[in-house]
Design a protein around this motif. Sequence first.
Motif: not given
Ligand code: PLP
Length: 375
Positions: A68-70, A73, A96, A98, A143, A147, A172, A174-175, A195, A197-198
Amino acid sequence: MIYADNAATTKLDEDAFEAMRPFLLDEYGNPSQPYSFSRVEKKALRDARSIIASCIGALDDEIYFTSGGTESDNWAVKGFVDSKDSQMIITSQIEHHAILNACIAMERLGVPVCYLPVSGEGIVESESLQSSILKGTKLISVMLANNEIGTVEPVATLAHIAHEHGSLFHTDAVQAVGHIPVNVKTLGIDLLSASGHKFNGPKGVGFLYVKRGTKIKPYIDGGGQEFGLRAGTENVASIIAMAFALRKNCDRMFAVSKRLSDMERDFLQVLDQADVDYIRNGAERHIPGNINISIRNASGERLLHRLDLKGICISTGSACDSVNTQVSHVIRAVGVPDEYARGTIRISFGADNVKSDAFEVAKALIEILGKSETT
Ligand code: PLP
């Protein structure tokens, strides 16, 4: 129930679920095994990598699946810098956690980190990067979209500055991925996190784009999966659903973002007609459907709970502990005045919302605020 918190997570796309289903039940072979039973998984993984690569303009072997995103990152931040090299990392104040907490972990190892301020709209300005970048700056991470307030950062310009100084550039995204057009080559970046799930994929799966030739250290040691850089048996079913969801979101992006922009307008119009005293946070260029507002003398937390009682899910611009409510680091960094900051909420509409949701959420909000509609 109206779900208006798509920046937190999105509903799994039903077609993506159907695509992953066989790999949860019948096609359970380990893709690393050489026998024919595993061939289907191996091919499905290859196809998923290729779909994802094509959605962001990358090459297949530049995509590394992660949890995932975390994780993506953390890998990007920790994958280059050694304390003994005394190389610096530059990031922004509105990343974020992360990224921010991965940077704090690097600081504990003796790596200097510079946290760039942002403008009132949440933009990392190129002059600010220019004046902070030093010869020993190994990595710059900013980023692509925030987010909380949805601001889209001028990543192509920032990456260009990074490269002029011999630094690597990570974003990043992710969003952003699945919501706005993202092309790693046009952006000119070296690393990108995303990620599943986004963008209507499953939770617990994501990827890191690493530009070919970029020497990154493995983040998880073990077997030889992911070109020997990210060990662990692949989450095959989720990877397949993630690729499916991303392809679908990219294909419908234009139509969905047009609808979401209309919903933003409708939502704010109801607030304006009811004379709500608020500040809209973020920039003109933002993630479609993101509405971050700070309402004067309101409590974001109270609004969240009152809306919850009406079956509406939104988010606040704060993080609570057991004793007090802290205004988020993003809202602080963009300088929202105190009398508004505590009243910050984030409404994030997504592909699954319908036009009437904008009116319903706005009406519920003004009712809670004790305002009457004038229309
Ligand atoms: N980076 C951003 C900008 C996010 O919005 C999020 C999740 O909210 C993450 C990283 C973390 O992603 P994940 O939930 O897949 O670990």
